[in-house]
Design an enzyme around this catalytic site. Structure first.
Site, PDB file in Angstrom:
ATOM      1  N   LYS B 102      36.132  44.430  34.236  1.00 53.49           N
ATOM      2  CA  LYS B 102      35.043  43.478  33.859  1.00 53.49           C
ATOM      3  C   LYS B 102      34.521  44.055  32.619  1.00 53.49           C
ATOM      4  O   LYS B 102      34.107  42.942  31.682  1.00 53.49           O
ATOM      5  CB  LYS B 102      33.943  43.605  34.958  1.00 53.49           C
ATOM      6  CG  LYS B 102      34.421  42.912  36.231  1.00 53.49           C
ATOM      7  CD  LYS B 102      33.260  42.332  36.972  1.00 53.49           C
ATOM      8  CE  LYS B 102      33.416  41.511  38.242  1.00 53.49           C
ATOM      9  NZ  LYS B 102      34.547  42.175  39.227  1.00 53.49           N
ATOM     10  N   ARG B 281      44.431  34.393  37.962  1.00 57.84           N
ATOM     11  CA  ARG B 281      45.130  33.766  39.195  1.00 57.84           C
ATOM     12  C   ARG B 281      44.803  32.421  39.415  1.00 57.84           C
ATOM     13  O   ARG B 281      43.869  31.834  38.756  1.00 57.84           O
ATOM     14  CB  ARG B 281      45.015  34.568  40.344  1.00 57.84           C
ATOM     15  CG  ARG B 281      43.720  34.845  40.796  1.00 57.84           C
ATOM     16  CD  ARG B 281      43.483  35.383  42.052  1.00 57.84           C
ATOM     17  NE  ARG B 281      41.974  35.653  42.335  1.00 57.84           N
ATOM     18  CZ  ARG B 281      40.983  34.825  42.876  1.00 57.84           C
ATOM     19  NH1 ARG B 281      41.591  33.667  43.398  1.00 57.84           N
ATOM     20  NH2 ARG B 281      40.130  35.361  43.111  1.00 57.84           N
TER      21      ARG B 281
END
Lengths: 176, 494, 494, 176
Positions: B102, B281
């Site tokens: 992150k 993804r």
């Protein structure tokens, strides 16, 4: 045949008699009112009901009902998409009172719905609890899940221990 | 399933892997080949890279599609696949690594000139003291969020409104992150008030082209888990769409991103958007994008991995046709705190008809395993506009029949009737606030009519089954169940 | 079902009627009200206008949707509905009458300046002599078709290549038309060589607006029955599309047509098109038009009947998005001359996923009645172009599971692999010619692999079930079936 | 257990033994070759089979097989989407030979698949017929349907008469 059906907290008297004529025809009286019901079996769990108010200008309503009993033996009748919890105590004592709730307002037993680990026990024997009050916290799938009391009452048994691994269906707390 | 279907349509043969409890899952039954990779616990199967690579080698596969979860965002797995001489149908390990962290992702976003949620740029490894953390927190300002650097989906996340709660929250987040992702480091981020979660789907080919798609609205969340997604968002103006999609594409290009990915933004009440994180993804909610753009994303994932060029018209991807909504149907009991409700599905009737798509992995007779995310279906409704799509979804929910387990279907029927939802007035904490306010009140409160019909139905079922009782019937289970068994002999298998 | 779904989405409550053998049909189970209208034989139920009107009156309905078949194209029914003070969701009785008569319809088309297939304009009532008929035939020229003036669907139709067969063909057609439509009059029409069946969907509102939709290709027919439909047609150029849709709209306007209808054309090998007939109702194949235009036709039928204005963009209706294919899945045994295969559906798994729509009236446990058109499902596949739509349909067919009855699924799997179909090289007699050439050769010829797996599966099923035999099991049916029954007790109802 | 399975006109010898270890594991030998098969029951009619060639570099193939017996007792095994007709004559004589076809190449009996009216009878006792040759024409749903011989042979019985109304399953012709 006569049945006592508990639904929505109320006990209803239902009498069923085969109507002469149509194959799937029944005369059903519920709490005194008599209706003509045409019942067609769709599969082992599903019935299609056509309920005829048997009065002028009263429509024939169509319902699909599906009956299923869960692992704990509690009965759910789906009316269309609406699930309705039902207890059936007919002449032959349908269902198992202690699990299905008998005349009470909800299940007496708090059971583990899935295998997991008890992380907190929130009730001790003798505690007075109200329906939906959390009594045990079980961790499964990395999420903590609160198990709530199914009814108002007094805790009589606590089988859950913190850190205890439990199987699905394990009895954790009993409320009288 | 979604992936097997795309492969079949491309005449690509498929290899599935499964853990013990997934032996009977649809993806195993419908694949061309299937390999056991171990016990049910993810750590010993779906998270076990060696076993996965072995299975791929054994089958002589050319490529590996990582799916939605588990190792889909794990750079080591992507690298292991590449080192095994196989094609990884997804981004490069490097891209996964950068955007998977992150803090690194936030840095990349800022470099690309995209605003990020105010917060600390450095991860707080386990050795940073509470004092230091408190100082950083003050500099960011409250309320704030403690977030795990790795992973996502709300795990390892804690909200802190009062400085005195900070230390405890950090401890909790660290331990949760440790167990969930094997990485205990966390960081701090300002908590926006009533933000929306808006995300942008991207496709990037191996030749430098990155194309953004019309946004998805994912603000309906429970415990930070998306439960309903829509495309387009009622809140996003054409101008805002251009700005957000351009920003998303810029971030992806800046890290040389390839294949399918999603950039998540928070949109605050003033219409200002902030980069939140990137999912490297394919996401569960990808079908709504397919419905409004007509593009088959999984097919493109495979084509991109083969080295084909993205020859889609960029304008078309940003001009949605109609409106699509997805409901994630879970095997959970909404009237009991959304507890998982594993068990065997005895009956399944999936809705159909115009505008309805069901991406389901379930089938009658299937045991819903308790080890993984208990999602049994993704139900998608498309229509010409949002009100029609909502009406269509309501209709589909009313047709959906699942018995044997509890599902979140009644919850969705309730949600789709909420004025706030219908008017599009919601934000990421809307649902949690609502649920709290309801305090466990059941989502279905059967009408007097339904009660009466249920009573009649139960009595009739008993009466009709009574006739067909046989002495030979098993004596297990309550009597009523036994009667159905007896009936089964008569009807079940004709 | 299709209609109930549209009503639910519009919050309109629904009333179904049923004959004895349809008691358990989905449309009865899912409607809000249902009324029995008599025995299974159509003449005593679905074709009995009085009973239908009575049911409508009893229920206090406002409007009547005639569906696809039976009285959908019967002007007396439409008039009876109107006279009963109810709204008929369809065209006026007058329009039905005009376009329902093939000869009157041909006249209307010619008046509207639309070419018709060369033929006799006058109906040959029963009293016209064979000599007169022979004379007319010679004037038209052979090969020709003898067609019933009423009805359609290939009933009461005969092809005549040799003048000596004419008299017999007329007799046969007359008797068939008599039993099928209660009207024995027939007429003669030139038979085009290798024509395509192309049709144009129309909507007309009560305010004079008539809008045509992109064409449907319905040339894949068996015994004059459509089995596969596509939209758009691979054969129709944009210029031809404009010409055909304009012609269709002109015919409809010339008779003041309202609500949904379809104009059927024959397209000959030189690209010349001829008016064939009009269907004054919603057609089974309407979903493919919905898939490529995004318009909900049933919803519009109801809105039009309510007097709403057609506010659709005409250009959009003629600009198809992607390609859609529909397969009509019948309860017929394709490997036995497509004999009807009525019976109980024991298992049903409907395909899903991207681009797949299943408009099914069937469900597991349902008895497929033998009295009507035994269609169990309309399976529709949409994709970005025709090759992808074919691939997607193949995938869906491979997922479709129906046990207990034989279906035409294997036939479709075969058809979709035929080079002629893949290349779009076909015409209205293509399929009959192919089937004739195959002379009953089975559509599925299992591979050695499938044979071996089947043998293993049968042995394993027997072995696994053997354990659970009980002396109490019924003694009806072959032993193997009994073992599954025994198994049912263990698995069926958990 | 050993079974004789007739499929595609060939008679195959299949032996099934539970493999030690895995729950659903079986050692299956067919015509001498032995395979390891992992079988999972999906429902009463459906099995998921994972067939392992048990050799290096041989893949583990996944198949879903569904077994159904029609009214006449004939067995159909669907391998994926491919229906395969099967006759099972195990130690305990599976199926009823006369209906299931025994050692022959197809059913001996031509039966009405649906109620209808016999409009033409195309075979007389003593006629030699070949498989798929039409023997009776039955009208149903206003369509004429040809019923074909299920096998080569000689017609021994003809129960169909022109104009005769027949029920589903009615025996019309027998071929030896």
């Amino acid at each position: 045949m006569q049945y006592e059906v508990e639904v929505g907290g109320k006990l209803r008297q239902v009498t069923v008699a085969r109507a002469t004529g149509a194959a799937g025809g029944f005369a059903v009286s519920i709490d005194g009112r008599t209706l003509h019901v045409d019942a067609a079996r769709i599969d082992t769990q599903t019935l299609s009901l056509l309920i005829d108010g048997a009065a002028p200008r009263v429509p024939v309503r169509s319902y699909e009902v599906t009956l299923a009993s869960d692992a704990a033996g509690a009965l759910t009748v789906r009316v269309g998409a609406t699930p309705v919890a039902v207890t059936l105590n007919g002449r032959r004592r349908w269902g198992r009172k202690d699990e299905a709730g008998g005349g009470g307002s909800g299940p007496r037993r708090v059971m583990a719905p899935m295998p997991g680990k008890v992380v907190r026990v929130l009730a001790r024997p003798g505690d007075t609890v109200t329906a939906r009050q959390p009594v045990v916290v079980v961790e499964a799938m990395k999420m903590e899940n609160e198990l709530r009391a199914g009814r108002d009452g007094v805790v009589t048994e606590v089988h859950a221990r913190e850190g205890l691994s439990v199987e699905a269906g394990a009895l954790l707390v009993v409320i009288q | 399933m979604r992936i097997i279907r795309a492969c079949r349509e491309m005449a690509v043969s498929t290899v599935a892997v499964y853990s013990e409890c997934d032996r009977a899952a649809l993806h195993v039954r419908l694949a061309d080949e299937a390999y056991a990779i171990g016990p049910s616990a993810p750590r010993e199967s779906y998270l076990n890279i060696d076993r996965l690579i072995d299975a791929a080698r054994r089958s002589g596969a050319d490529a590996v599609h990582p799916g939605y979860g588990f190792l889909a965002e794990n750079e080591d797995f992507a690298a292991a696949v590449r080192d095994a001489g196989l094609t990884f149908i997804g981004p490069t390990p490097e891209a996964i690594e950068t955007m998977g962290s992150k803090t690194a992702a936030r840095t990349a976003a800022r470099r690309a000139g995209v605003p990020v949620v105010p917060g600390a740029e450095t991860a707080l490894s386990a050795d940073v003291s509470d004092q230091e953390i408190a100082a950083i927190a003050t500099s960011i300002g409250y309320p704030l969020l403690v977030k795990a650097v790795a992973g996502g989906g709300g795990k390892g996340m804690r909200a802190v409104a009062d400085p005195s709660d900070l230390a405890a929250a950090v401890r909790a987040a660290r331990s949760e992150a440790g167990t969930a992702f094997g990485d205990a480091s966390v960081y701090l981020e300002r908590r926006l008030t009533r933000p929306r979660h808006i995300e942008v789907q991207l496709l990037g080919d191996l030749h430098g082209t990155v194309l953004p798609f019309v946004e998805r609205e994912c603000s309906i969340q429970r415990r930070h888990q998306k439960v309903v997604e829509e495309s387009p968002s009622a809140q996003v103006t054409p101008a805002l769409r251009i700005a957000m999609t351009a920003a998303a594409a810029a971030v992806a290009r800046s890290v040389g991103y390839t294949n399918a990915g999603t950039i998540e933004f928070l949109l605050d009440e003033d219409g200002q958007f902030y980069f939140l994180e990137m999912n490297t993804r394919l996401q569960v909610e990808h079908p709504i994008t397919e419905m409004v753009t007509g593009v088959d994303l999984v097919r493109w994932q495979i084509r991109i991995a083969r080295g084909e060029r993205l020859d889609l018209d960029p304008a078309r991807l940003l001009a949605p046709v109609g409106h699509a909504i997805e409901c994630r149907i879970y095997a959970e009991d909404p009237d009991n705190g959304f507890l998982p409700s594993p068990g065997r599905i005895t009956q399944l009737r999936v809705p159909g008809g115009p505008g309805i798509r069901d991406d389901s992995g379930a089938s009658a007779g299937l045991d819903v395993p308790i080890f993984y995310d208990p999602m049994i279906s993704k139900l998608i409704a498309w229509a010409e506009d949002r009100p029609l799509a909502i009406a269509r979804m309501r209709r589909a929910l009313s047709e959906y029949l699942v018995t044997g387990i509890k599902t979140t279907l009644p919850f969705f029927s309730w949600l789709l009737d909420q004025p706030a939802f219908i008017d599009g007035r919601f934000h990421t904490t809307y649902l949690d606030d609502e649920l709290k306010a309801r305090n466990g009140r059941p989502f279905v409160e059967p009408s007097a009519e339904a009660d009466e019909v249920a009573a009649i139905g139960a009595a009739l079922q008993a009466a009709m089954s009574a006739g067909s009782m046989t002495s030979g019937a098993s004596s297990a289970g309550p009597l009523v169940a036994r009667r159905w068994r007896a009936q089964a002999r008569l009807d079940g298998l004709r």
